[in-house]
Write a protein that holds these residues in place. Sequence first.
Motif, PDB file in Angstrom:
ATOM      1  N   GLY A  10       0.783  -1.225   0.000  1.00 13.76           N
ATOM      2  CA  GLY A  10       0.000   0.000   0.000  1.00 13.76           C
ATOM      3  C   GLY A  10       0.820   1.283   0.000  1.00 13.76           C
ATOM      4  O   GLY A  10       0.266   2.377   0.095  1.00 13.76           O
ATOM      5  N   SER A  14       2.919   0.284  -7.044  1.00 17.04           N
ATOM      6  CA  SER A  14       2.333   0.081  -8.375  1.00 17.04           C
ATOM      7  C   SER A  14       2.078   1.420  -9.062  1.00 17.04           C
ATOM      8  O   SER A  14       2.264   1.551 -10.269  1.00 17.04           O
ATOM      9  CB  SER A  14       1.041  -0.725  -8.269  1.00 17.04           C
ATOM     10  OG  SER A  14       1.333  -1.983  -7.703  1.00 17.04           O
ATOM     11  N   ARG A 213      -5.121   6.703  -9.996  1.00 23.55           N
ATOM     12  CA  ARG A 213      -5.127   5.255  -9.764  1.00 23.55           C
ATOM     13  C   ARG A 213      -6.561   4.704  -9.817  1.00 23.55           C
ATOM     14  O   ARG A 213      -6.806   3.649 -10.404  1.00 23.55           O
ATOM     15  CB  ARG A 213      -4.486   4.987  -8.400  1.00 23.55           C
ATOM     16  CG  ARG A 213      -4.272   3.551  -8.059  1.00 23.55           C
ATOM     17  CD  ARG A 213      -2.943   3.026  -8.565  1.00 23.55           C
ATOM     18  NE  ARG A 213      -2.803   1.604  -8.338  1.00 23.55           N
ATOM     19  CZ  ARG A 213      -2.306   0.747  -9.218  1.00 23.55           C
ATOM     20  NH1 ARG A 213      -1.891   1.178 -10.386  1.00 23.55           N
ATOM     21  NH2 ARG A 213      -2.206  -0.517  -8.933  1.00 23.55           N
TER      22      ARG A 213
END
Length: 267
Positions: A10, A14, A213
């Motif tokens: 988290g 990414s 995101r």
Amino acid sequence: MKLAVYGKGGIGKSTISCNLSLALAKRGKKVLQLGCDPKHDSTFSLTGFLIPTIIDTLQSKDYHYENVWSEDVIYQGYGNVDCVEAGGPPAGAGCGGYVVGETVKLLKELNAFYEYDIILFDVLGDVVCGGFSAPLNYADYCLIVTDNGFDALFAANRIAASVKEKARTHPIRLAGLIGNRTSKRDLIQKYVEACPMPVLEVLPHFEDIRISRIKGKTLFELAENESDLDYLCEYYLSIADQLLAQPEGVIPNEISDRDIFQILSHF
Ligand code: ADP
Ligand code: MG
């Protein structure tokens, strides 16, 4: 060049990976992003959807590698960044390292592994057991994402220890830390004073990054219509340029758990 992006769950691996892959593509490189997190959402911002994983595809073909084609597992993402999701072992069983090994094996069989200028492995790194350190066997550089807090720096220190271990048998370097979602860097600074390594960038919390995101888009794609997002793209381009300059990096000397508690304690 092979890159392995590590960091606590988290923390923003990414999000950084997708934007960094794209930044490298903008610099003319042929890039493959390889998601190695069982969460398998690594490449979501590049493709806009959750692509099938290698493990799912292999399972559906009874592990007959010869029946798997590139187009079954390699998806073209935004800006010509190719995307692969390794997937995860069954929950509570199997090994993440095995999954990464199978993925690399398949990409080699498909003649894809050596086709790219850059392969970026996006890897979960709360605990780096032998399995989750597998991508380090292939990487030239490790990058660690952290915020300015204890947990992420504690994980970073573990990852640094894994890099040191791998460096005994393999020419891997730690390119450095990327600070994320923090405007403060005092604890990051304390940590790198105790365990010297470069800090490549520190990205604050930006609502536009969070929203990108959710939208399944990179900042670069959003910036096409909103030029006031260009300054955010600059962070990722800066990291890309530093990596393309082939920095020396470090073989880190991690600090002990006891020391890290002491150094990062606020009291
Ligand atoms: P990881 O891959 O490490 O598990 P993600 O990249 O999925 O982490 O990021 C976790 C969450 O944090 C996402 O919702 C993402 O949008 C958000 N995020 C990441 N970086 C930033 C940032 N610099 N500013 C604001 N939100 C961010
Ligand atoms: Mg992730």
